[in-house]
Scaffold this motif. Sequence first.
Motif, PDB file in Angstrom:
ATOM      1  N   ALA A  40       2.706 -19.516  53.427  1.00  0.00           N
ATOM      2  CA  ALA A  40       1.920 -19.715  54.656  1.00  0.00           C
ATOM      3  C   ALA A  40       2.631 -20.058  55.897  1.00  0.00           C
ATOM      4  N   LEU A 122      -6.103 -19.301  54.969  1.00  0.00           N
ATOM      5  CA  LEU A 122      -6.364 -18.696  53.708  1.00  0.00           C
ATOM      6  C   LEU A 122      -7.751 -17.632  54.336  1.00  0.00           C
ATOM      7  N   GLY A 148      -3.812 -23.788  51.871  1.00  0.00           N
ATOM      8  CA  GLY A 148      -3.200 -23.951  50.579  1.00  0.00           C
ATOM      9  C   GLY A 148      -2.014 -24.626  50.499  1.00  0.00           C
TER      10      GLY A 148
END
Length: 217
Positions: A40, A122, A148
């Motif tokens: 991420a 997300l 996340g």
Amino acid sequence: MDVRRAGERYRGGDPVAGIESLHAFSFGPHYDPDNLRFGAVIACNEERLAPGAGFDEHPHSHTEIVTWVVEGRLTHRDSTGRSSLIRPGDVQRLSAAGGVRHVERNDADVPLVFVQMWLAPLEPGGDPAYEVVHGIADSTPYAVPQAGAMLHVRRLAEGERTAVPDAAYTYVHVVRGEVRLDGAELGPGDAARITDAKDVEAVGLTEAELLVWELTG
């Protein structure tokens, strides 16, 4: 494990205006299609602001922005009306969501150094949110569920060991000091990108401070 050295970062900012930036990922004019993100994490910027310098109001959207002050004090204001002063040991998170504008400045009379990490959410959209955790304790995880992700702060004495979280993706940034990580020696500004981390350990070669991101697949 992919080790990226501090000297390999892209140099940016505006030195004439008292802003020096070091980018670990493709950023702005420093476009690198092979270095867009890790899990991420889409940015890990080391920022150095001279007294009185700063970033004037600018927009963000669809990004989780986490800031860690190394030295000095960071003044933050955003379009939601929030204003705060961030000091070493504080974790600041700005969830840009559908869109927000903010200002970041060094209003103190001493230099400011901070690390700012951007994570991709997300899901896009939503309402902006803001949070500051003052004086986060060592080894206390800080969750960014929108991405996340989980941030772990590790402060090591010389010879002290700490486990690196097992995860699909783990990003380790050395804030200060020197560590040995799975056989590699890392110093200030160095980072390691670990895929499928399992039973990895960091050892302080000196007193050291680490930011460790535990990231889902």
